[in-house]
Design a protein around this motif. Sequence first.
Motif, short mmCIF file in Angstrom:
data_model
loop_
_atom_site.label_atom_id
_atom_site.label_comp_id
_atom_site.label_asym_id
_atom_site.label_seq_id
_atom_site.Cartn_x
_atom_site.Cartn_y
_atom_site.Cartn_z
N ALA A 638 0.84 -1.20 0.00
CA ALA A 638 0.00 0.00 0.00
C ALA A 638 0.87 1.25 0.00
CB ALA A 638 -0.93 -0.02 1.22
N ALA A 639 1.94 1.24 0.84
CA ALA A 639 2.84 2.39 0.91
C ALA A 639 3.52 2.62 -0.44
CB ALA A 639 3.88 2.16 2.00
N PHE A 640 3.97 1.53 -1.09
CA PHE A 640 4.64 1.61 -2.39
C PHE A 640 3.69 2.21 -3.44
CE2 PHE A 640 5.85 -0.47 -6.45
CZ PHE A 640 7.11 0.11 -6.60
N SER A 641 2.42 1.73 -3.43
CA SER A 641 1.43 2.23 -4.39
C SER A 641 1.15 3.71 -4.17
CB SER A 641 0.13 1.43 -4.28
OG SER A 641 0.35 0.09 -4.60
N PHE A 642 1.07 4.14 -2.92
CA PHE A 642 0.82 5.55 -2.62
C PHE A 642 1.96 6.42 -3.12
CE2 PHE A 642 1.52 9.21 0.15
CZ PHE A 642 0.32 9.89 -0.04
N VAL A 643 3.22 5.97 -2.85
CA VAL A 643 4.38 6.78 -3.26
C VAL A 643 4.42 6.90 -4.78
CG1 VAL A 643 6.90 6.86 -3.29
CG2 VAL A 643 5.70 6.26 -1.19
N ARG A 644 4.07 5.81 -5.49
CA ARG A 644 4.04 5.86 -6.97
C ARG A 644 3.00 6.87 -7.44
NH1 ARG A 644 3.41 0.38 -10.14
NH2 ARG A 644 3.16 1.95 -11.77
N SER A 645 1.85 6.88 -6.79
CA SER A 645 0.78 7.78 -7.23
C SER A 645 1.09 9.23 -6.94
CB SER A 645 -0.54 7.38 -6.59
OG SER A 645 -0.49 7.61 -5.19
N LYS A 646 1.95 9.50 -5.93
CA LYS A 646 2.26 10.87 -5.52
C LYS A 646 3.70 11.26 -5.88
CE LYS A 646 -1.54 11.98 -3.14
NZ LYS A 646 -2.31 13.22 -3.30
N LYS A 648 5.30 12.68 -8.39
CA LYS A 648 5.59 14.01 -8.90
C LYS A 648 5.49 15.05 -7.79
CE LYS A 648 4.46 14.89 -13.12
NZ LYS A 648 3.68 15.14 -14.37
N GLU A 649 4.40 14.96 -6.95
CA GLU A 649 4.23 15.91 -5.86
C GLU A 649 5.35 15.82 -4.83
OE1 GLU A 649 0.34 15.68 -4.09
OE2 GLU A 649 -0.59 15.18 -6.01
N LEU A 650 5.89 14.63 -4.67
CA LEU A 650 6.95 14.43 -3.67
C LEU A 650 8.34 14.72 -4.22
CD1 LEU A 650 5.57 11.09 -2.15
CD2 LEU A 650 5.61 13.32 -1.03
N GLY A 651 8.42 15.07 -5.51
CA GLY A 651 9.72 15.37 -6.11
C GLY A 651 10.52 14.13 -6.43
N ILE A 652 9.81 13.05 -6.78
CA ILE A 652 10.45 11.78 -7.11
C ILE A 652 10.29 11.51 -8.60
CG2 ILE A 652 10.45 9.29 -6.63
CD1 ILE A 652 9.17 9.94 -3.92
N ASP A 653 11.31 10.90 -9.21
CA ASP A 653 11.27 10.57 -10.63
C ASP A 653 10.07 9.65 -10.90
OD1 ASP A 653 11.68 9.87 -13.21
OD2 ASP A 653 13.66 8.97 -12.93
N ASP A 654 9.24 10.03 -11.91
CA ASP A 654 8.06 9.22 -12.24
C ASP A 654 8.42 7.80 -12.65
OD1 ASP A 654 6.53 11.35 -11.73
OD2 ASP A 654 6.06 11.87 -13.80
N GLU A 655 9.62 7.61 -13.15
CA GLU A 655 10.01 6.30 -13.68
C GLU A 655 10.78 5.46 -12.63
OE1 GLU A 655 9.09 5.52 -16.79
OE2 GLU A 655 8.13 7.48 -16.97
N PHE A 656 10.76 5.89 -11.36
CA PHE A 656 11.63 5.19 -10.37
C PHE A 656 11.29 3.70 -10.26
CE2 PHE A 656 8.02 5.86 -7.54
CZ PHE A 656 8.07 4.79 -6.67
N HIS A 657 10.00 3.35 -10.43
CA HIS A 657 9.60 1.97 -10.26
C HIS A 657 10.04 1.08 -11.42
CE1 HIS A 657 6.47 3.99 -12.60
NE2 HIS A 657 6.19 2.80 -13.14
N ALA A 689 14.15 7.48 1.29
CA ALA A 689 15.17 6.86 0.43
C ALA A 689 15.10 7.41 -1.00
CB ALA A 689 14.96 5.34 0.43
N LEU A 690 13.88 7.65 -1.48
CA LEU A 690 13.71 8.12 -2.87
C LEU A 690 14.03 9.60 -3.03
CD1 LEU A 690 10.44 6.15 -3.72
CD2 LEU A 690 12.70 5.80 -4.76
N THR A 691 13.81 10.40 -1.96
CA THR A 691 14.06 11.84 -2.07
C THR A 691 15.41 12.25 -1.51
OG1 THR A 691 12.99 12.24 0.06
CG2 THR A 691 11.60 12.35 -1.89
N GLY A 692 16.03 11.39 -0.71
CA GLY A 692 17.31 11.74 -0.10
C GLY A 692 17.18 12.59 1.14
N ARG A 693 15.95 12.85 1.60
CA ARG A 693 15.74 13.64 2.82
C ARG A 693 15.89 12.73 4.03
NH1 ARG A 693 10.17 16.76 2.15
NH2 ARG A 693 10.80 17.64 4.17
N LYS A 694 16.54 13.23 5.04
CA LYS A 694 16.76 12.42 6.25
C LYS A 694 15.52 12.37 7.15
CE LYS A 694 21.76 13.21 6.46
NZ LYS A 694 22.89 13.72 7.27
N ILE A 695 15.45 11.30 7.92
CA ILE A 695 14.34 11.15 8.89
C ILE A 695 14.87 11.52 10.27
CG2 ILE A 695 12.74 9.50 9.97
CD1 ILE A 695 12.93 7.86 7.38
N ARG A 696 14.09 12.30 11.00
CA ARG A 696 14.54 12.78 12.31
C ARG A 696 14.71 11.60 13.26
NH1 ARG A 696 13.65 18.36 12.27
NH2 ARG A 696 12.21 19.02 10.64
#
Length: 774
Positions: A638-646, A648-657, A689-696
Amino acid sequence: MTNSKEIIVPLLPLRGLLVYPTMVLHLDVGREKSIQALEKAMVDNHFIFLTTQKDTSVDNPVEDDLYTMGTLTRVKQMLKLPNGTIRVLVEGLNRAEIISFHDKEDYYEVSLKLYEDDVEKDVETKALMKTILSYFEQYIKLSKKISAETYATVSDIEEPGRMADIIASHLPLKPKEKQEILETINIKERLKRVIEIIHNEKEVLNLEKKIGQRVKRSMERTQKEYYLREQMKAIQKELGDKEGKGGEIDELTEKIAESGMPDHVRDTAMKELSRYEKVPSSSAESAVIRNYIDWLISLPWTKATEDDLNIQKAERILNKDHYGLEKVKERVLEYLAVQKLTNSLKGPILCLAGPPGVGKTSLARSIASSLNRNFVRISLGGVRDESEIRGHRRTYVGAMPGRIIQGMKKARTINPVFLLDEIDKMSSDFRGDPSAALLEVLDPEQNHNFSDHFIEEPYDLSKVMFIATANNLATIPDPLRDRMEIITIAGYTELEKLYIAKDHLLPKQIAQHGLSKGQLQIREDAIIKIIRYYTREAGVRSLERQLASICRKTAKIIVSGEKKRVIITEKNIEDILGKTKYRYGQAELEDQIGVATGLAYTTVGGDTLQIEVSLSPGKGKLVLTGKLGDVMKESAQAAFSFVRSKAKELGIDDEFHEKLDIHIHVPEGAVPKDGPSAGITIATALVSALTGRKIRKEVGMTGEITLRGRVLPIGGLKEKSLSAHRAGLTKIILPKDNEKDIDDIPKSVRDELKFIPVSHLDEVLEHALTGGEL
């Protein structure tokens, strides 16, 4: 035929008494109006009218309270007695009926219509007179309460009406029946009615005679059996068999009588005892019957302890034995309060659910102590046979009652606190499902008639206070869980563990190891270090083991003569317990990419999970490792599907999958992990991992995710918060719907954690990833 005429005379009401014409009778008169009526009669012409009250309890009868038909009598003699009453002798003259009623204040006066019996006798009347005399003679022979002289007197009477009246006066009739005869003016009808009554009385007497003969025969048989038994005892005594089975039977009979069994159970016991007496001692059946009778005798049927309904005392006992656990204590005190107000309450069925070592069993023992009830415990762990609960039928060799009845025998009272330990550890096989057998035990509407296969007689469990314990509610069948009131014990905070160790565990271990308080002293900072670096648990069992280890080593030091007193501090604890076993807190030391801290709820309490995501060039393959259950795999999808659908908004390459293989891993892979609360954690690690932003590093999170990114509520927030606190996290992201559960978390933990309620994954990413604002 009858003749009639009118007359006015005083009235004397009678209670439960009736006078027929020609009868002479003594009466005791005490009521004031009745005395005045008598005196008036004596002044006038000695005539007075007697009639019977309908209700004997009325002291001052009025017209409606009296029968209208009575007897006109003549007062023949009147005598005043010392107690103020008057004894009067009256003679019945005629039947009379009240025409009118006059209240003279001091007494009542009535106008009467008099009836005189016709003395002429036709053939039918003569036949009726012969019949009534014959019946009366037979009645006298059966009754033996009426003398033969009475019959002789009656047989000399020539008037048919008078004969019927005299016979009726000698029969044991109710006042209403006597009144019915008095009101029968027609002589033939009167004779027929008296004949009918005598016939019925004869039938009753014949039946009584038969019953009496039967009872006599039964008594003779009983006396014969008693005589033979006494002879048997004497023979056995002469043979040196002491008193043989006879003495044993007498002893068992006495025990059955003293056991307080219900009547139907006592009848069964006596029936079995009778069988036991007849069966030879060498027979195998003899031992089976004796065992059954012993069980019936040893069970508590009526004996009960009196509840100590002192709420303040109960609260003191609970607080003394246990630190914290406010909800459980509150529930027990509520039970006590209701019972004090109602004086009767069906035993509640509580289920204490929580990780091992949080004090569930010892809490049940304290509840029994606070109620002043006996305590009994049975363990259900590993029970997989329905007969373990309900018992075996007596047809089987070695049959025994089930554990419930065995527990009641140990309890010795009908209202103990009964602990069903490890109720979640039961299983089932081809021999039946023990959890289904427990449904009757734990249902307040049914357990007053609990049926055990061995005992066979219904047993009352309604006064028992059942308490169950469980580590994992998920393994308890729904129907069984529905019958219990679940009270969750999440675990202890660090501060609570410190107090428990100081006030309960350490004194107990010092006493058990033969030490004194002066020989061993453990400082607070040392106890805190043990809690943080030598244990990782929701309960305090490991903590107690570590304290026991310190006591053993101290005992060795003192016995060997090295020291007379040992003081344990934070600095020297490692010399006693060795190197620390755990790192305090599992929080990361620095912010990282693709590593999120999730909060989990397991059977041993709350825990933290590190969820790692790594990327590598590939064709979009999603790999899940770490021995994940189906629910967590679905959360990852479910998390993977959500990230794929969002993307562009999250600044991730559309073709990452299509370009990257994604590997999601939960460390400690040998430990099975499952539960519907890792969705947002996996999604956050994936986005990081896909955006390179760190988690607190200080953020822990829990919550399920939908394909639209909505955050769903979870369970076990209290346990998860405690684990986050232990791990050194300071912020918790939780579903907005769980905001209400924050109040359940201990204040000492709430004060050190910041709770961030969210309803969408966008909010989660804002708070969890660096670059967003907290």
